[in-house]
Design a protein around this motif. Structure first.
Motif, PDB file in Angstrom:
ATOM      1  N   MET A  64      39.226  57.200 -16.757  1.00  8.81           N
ATOM      2  CA  MET A  64      39.717  58.780 -16.922  1.00  8.81           C
ATOM      3  C   MET A  64      38.748  59.376 -15.898  1.00  8.81           C
ATOM      4  SD  MET A  64      39.701  58.956 -20.945  1.00  8.81           S
ATOM      5  CE  MET A  64      40.142  60.915 -21.159  1.00  8.81           C
ATOM      6  N   ALA A  65      37.498  59.015 -15.670  1.00  8.85           N
ATOM      7  CA  ALA A  65      36.607  59.680 -14.666  1.00  8.85           C
ATOM      8  C   ALA A  65      37.131  59.576 -13.299  1.00  8.85           C
ATOM      9  CB  ALA A  65      34.992  58.990 -14.656  1.00  8.85           C
ATOM     10  N   GLU A  66      37.706  58.245 -13.036  1.00  5.87           N
ATOM     11  CA  GLU A  66      38.374  58.177 -11.828  1.00  5.87           C
ATOM     12  C   GLU A  66      39.394  58.916 -11.372  1.00  5.87           C
ATOM     13  OE1 GLU A  66      37.021  56.444  -9.126  1.00  5.87           O
ATOM     14  OE2 GLU A  66      35.175  55.871 -10.241  1.00  5.87           O
ATOM     15  N   ALA A  67      40.228  59.084 -12.531  1.00  7.32           N
ATOM     16  CA  ALA A  67      41.446  59.899 -12.454  1.00  7.32           C
ATOM     17  C   ALA A  67      41.152  61.588 -12.445  1.00  7.32           C
ATOM     18  CB  ALA A  67      42.334  59.297 -13.336  1.00  7.32           C
ATOM     19  N   GLY A  68      39.825  61.725 -12.559  1.00  2.00           N
ATOM     20  CA  GLY A  68      39.593  63.147 -12.914  1.00  2.00           C
ATOM     21  C   GLY A  68      40.234  63.849 -14.192  1.00  2.00           C
ATOM     22  N   VAL A  69      40.594  63.088 -15.050  1.00  2.00           N
ATOM     23  CA  VAL A  69      41.126  63.399 -16.303  1.00  2.00           C
ATOM     24  C   VAL A  69      39.848  64.299 -17.234  1.00  2.00           C
ATOM     25  CG1 VAL A  69      42.059  62.879 -18.487  1.00  2.00           C
ATOM     26  CG2 VAL A  69      42.803  61.908 -16.562  1.00  2.00           C
ATOM     27  N   PRO A  70      40.178  65.514 -17.444  1.00  2.00           N
ATOM     28  CA  PRO A  70      39.275  66.327 -18.242  1.00  2.00           C
ATOM     29  C   PRO A  70      39.024  65.752 -19.636  1.00  2.00           C
ATOM     30  CG  PRO A  70      41.134  67.425 -18.212  1.00  2.00           C
ATOM     31  CD  PRO A  70      41.355  66.362 -17.242  1.00  2.00           C
ATOM     32  N   THR A  71      37.914  65.557 -20.362  1.00  2.00           N
ATOM     33  CA  THR A  71      37.549  64.980 -21.502  1.00  2.00           C
ATOM     34  C   THR A  71      36.249  65.314 -21.895  1.00  2.00           C
ATOM     35  OG1 THR A  71      37.705  63.049 -22.832  1.00  2.00           O
ATOM     36  CG2 THR A  71      36.766  62.790 -20.661  1.00  2.00           C
ATOM     37  N   SER A 109      37.906  76.018 -25.940  1.00  2.00           N
ATOM     38  CA  SER A 109      37.790  77.214 -25.305  1.00  2.00           C
ATOM     39  C   SER A 109      37.402  77.233 -23.816  1.00  2.00           C
ATOM     40  CB  SER A 109      36.493  77.907 -25.871  1.00  2.00           C
ATOM     41  OG  SER A 109      35.275  77.298 -26.164  1.00  2.00           O
ATOM     42  N   ARG A 110      36.982  75.919 -23.547  1.00  2.00           N
ATOM     43  CA  ARG A 110      36.944  75.660 -22.075  1.00  2.00           C
ATOM     44  C   ARG A 110      38.006  74.664 -21.494  1.00  2.00           C
ATOM     45  NH1 ARG A 110      33.330  73.890 -24.992  1.00  2.00           N
ATOM     46  NH2 ARG A 110      33.515  71.407 -24.616  1.00  2.00           N
ATOM     47  N   GLY A 111      39.419  75.122 -22.252  1.00  2.00           N
ATOM     48  CA  GLY A 111      40.349  74.379 -21.545  1.00  2.00           C
ATOM     49  C   GLY A 111      40.803  73.063 -22.251  1.00  2.00           C
ATOM     50  N   THR A 112      42.132  72.476 -21.686  1.00  2.00           N
ATOM     51  CA  THR A 112      42.433  71.331 -22.390  1.00  2.00           C
ATOM     52  C   THR A 112      41.671  70.127 -22.132  1.00  2.00           C
ATOM     53  OG1 THR A 112      44.675  72.375 -22.410  1.00  2.00           O
ATOM     54  CG2 THR A 112      44.513  69.883 -22.483  1.00  2.00           C
ATOM     55  N   ARG A 113      41.127  69.295 -23.188  1.00  2.00           N
ATOM     56  CA  ARG A 113      40.420  68.264 -23.026  1.00  2.00           C
ATOM     57  C   ARG A 113      40.981  66.981 -23.709  1.00  2.00           C
ATOM     58  NH1 ARG A 113      38.550  71.288 -19.991  1.00  2.00           N
ATOM     59  NH2 ARG A 113      36.479  71.984 -19.542  1.00  2.00           N
ATOM     60  N   VAL A 114      40.956  65.737 -23.271  1.00  2.00           N
ATOM     61  CA  VAL A 114      41.490  64.622 -23.728  1.00  2.00           C
ATOM     62  C   VAL A 114      40.592  64.229 -24.900  1.00  2.00           C
ATOM     63  CG1 VAL A 114      42.267  62.068 -23.668  1.00  2.00           C
ATOM     64  CG2 VAL A 114      42.866  63.809 -21.653  1.00  2.00           C
ATOM     65  N   ILE A 115      40.938  64.076 -26.064  1.00  2.00           N
ATOM     66  CA  ILE A 115      40.199  63.220 -27.092  1.00  2.00           C
ATOM     67  C   ILE A 115      40.449  61.698 -27.093  1.00  2.00           C
ATOM     68  CG2 ILE A 115      39.791  63.094 -29.544  1.00  2.00           C
ATOM     69  CD1 ILE A 115      41.171  65.888 -29.875  1.00  2.00           C
ATOM     70  N   GLU A 116      41.687  61.334 -26.838  1.00  2.00           N
ATOM     71  CA  GLU A 116      41.771  59.969 -26.858  1.00  2.00           C
ATOM     72  C   GLU A 116      43.208  59.579 -26.138  1.00  2.00           C
ATOM     73  OE1 GLU A 116      42.430  58.248 -30.602  1.00  2.00           O
ATOM     74  OE2 GLU A 116      44.163  60.025 -31.293  1.00  2.00           O
ATOM     75  N   PHE A 117      43.356  58.296 -25.709  1.00  2.00           N
ATOM     76  CA  PHE A 117      44.663  57.718 -25.283  1.00  2.00           C
ATOM     77  C   PHE A 117      44.925  56.611 -26.201  1.00  2.00           C
ATOM     78  CE2 PHE A 117      43.891  58.916 -20.374  1.00  2.00           C
ATOM     79  CZ  PHE A 117      44.618  59.934 -20.755  1.00  2.00           C
ATOM     80  N   ASN A 118      46.225  56.542 -26.536  1.00  2.00           N
ATOM     81  CA  ASN A 118      46.510  55.227 -27.066  1.00  2.00           C
ATOM     82  C   ASN A 118      47.894  54.809 -26.221  1.00  2.00           C
ATOM     83  OD1 ASN A 118      45.175  54.849 -29.705  1.00  2.00           O
ATOM     84  ND2 ASN A 118      45.840  56.939 -30.045  1.00  2.00           N
ATOM     85  N   VAL A 119      48.150  53.657 -26.349  1.00  2.00           N
ATOM     86  CA  VAL A 119      49.277  52.981 -25.370  1.00  2.00           C
ATOM     87  C   VAL A 119      50.335  52.553 -26.356  1.00  2.00           C
ATOM     88  CG1 VAL A 119      48.278  52.613 -23.343  1.00  2.00           C
ATOM     89  CG2 VAL A 119      48.023  50.936 -25.090  1.00  2.00           C
ATOM     90  N   VAL A 146      49.319  69.083 -18.965  1.00  2.00           N
ATOM     91  CA  VAL A 146      48.972  67.744 -19.453  1.00  2.00           C
ATOM     92  C   VAL A 146      49.695  66.606 -18.298  1.00  2.00           C
ATOM     93  CG1 VAL A 146      49.095  66.090 -21.134  1.00  2.00           C
ATOM     94  CG2 VAL A 146      48.812  68.773 -21.924  1.00  2.00           C
ATOM     95  N   ILE A 147      50.952  66.985 -17.963  1.00  2.00           N
ATOM     96  CA  ILE A 147      51.378  66.164 -16.961  1.00  2.00           C
ATOM     97  C   ILE A 147      50.700  66.107 -15.717  1.00  2.00           C
ATOM     98  CG2 ILE A 147      53.352  65.563 -15.334  1.00  2.00           C
ATOM     99  CD1 ILE A 147      53.753  64.580 -18.448  1.00  2.00           C
TER     100      ILE A 147
END
Length: 236
Positions: A1-8, A161-171, A130-131
């Motif tokens: 997630m860090a490498e992809a720049g995904v906010p979490t 309050s700081r924007g959309t964040r990812v809590i978890e991924f499931n596949v 999100v996409i």
């Protein structure tokens, strides 16, 4: 997630009680402690009680596991399933589920006690955000590593309050949101899954949805999720 720049959320892995205590004190309450492994959706404790958080961490250590301790993410939660073919991402309709077992969002976390869709209150443009910021960067990162992801990416999100964040991924598809989401999908699901498997989601038709709402309610055994009663008849 860090490498992809995904906010979490910020997070730390703990392997013993001392590390867990230090992480809890770093992030402060409310405390979020996750079993770092498969737990059927019930491995997370969110509490203001530091001792309860430490006890959950210790139970995971005693079972031979580790825990992930995160900063608490405020705001409502949203689930979004995204079909992926290794390159293209196609979102389904967002849903909201309720994980705590009792009314008024009280009691322990469960695998989900119910869900509904659509979310009339969700911010305009949420799905596209999100996409653009979560799903597509993740799929692109996987492809760049030579491990393209084909399947369903379940994005568990917090609208903080700081924007959309990812809590978890499931596949996988998630229960109980799937029951509500697919009840409204008018486009044949089989054709979409076949297109994902063949790498042809970019050729799939635009999804069609019922204008009606859908609600899924879970009937659970007594004492769920801790020690659910077995072989008992449902009164539902």
């Amino acid at each position: 997630m860090a490498e992809a720049g995904v906010p979490t959320a910020m997070a730390r892995v703990a392997t013993n009680a001392a590390e867990a205590a230090d992480a809890l004190d770093t992030f402060g309450a409310p405390h979020v402690v996750k079993d770092d492994g498969l737990a059927a959706g019930k491995g997370v404790v969110v509490t203001n009680d530091r001792e309860e958080a430490l006890a959950h961490a210790q139970a995971c250590f005693d079972a031979g596991g580790t825990v992930v301790i995160e900063e608490f993410l405020d705001g409502p939660e949203v689930s979004l399933f995204v079909l992926c073919d290794g390159r293209t991402t196609v979102p389904l309709s967002p849903a909201q589920d309720f994980k705590r077992i009792f009314d008024n969002d009280e009691g322990p976390n469960t695998g989900g006690m119910g869900a509904y869709t659509p979310l009339d209150w969700a911010p305009v443009g949420l799905v596209q955000e999100v996409i653009d910021r979560v799903a597509q960067p993740t799929v692109d990162e996987m492809a760049s590593r030579g491990t393209p992801f084909v399947g369903v990416l379940y994005c568990g999100l917090a609208l903080t309050s700081r924007g959309t964040r990812v809590i978890e991924f499931n596949v996988r598809f998630g229960d109980p949101e799937t029951q509500a989401v697919l009840a409204r999908l008018k486009t044949p699901l089989g054709a979409l899954l076949l297109a994902a498997a063949k790498g042809e989601l970019d050729q799939a038709e635009e999804l069609r949805w019922s204008k009606e709402s859908a609600v899924a309610v879970v009937v659970a055994a007594e004492n769920y999720p801790d020690t659910p009663a077995r072989e008992t008849a449902s009164a539902a």
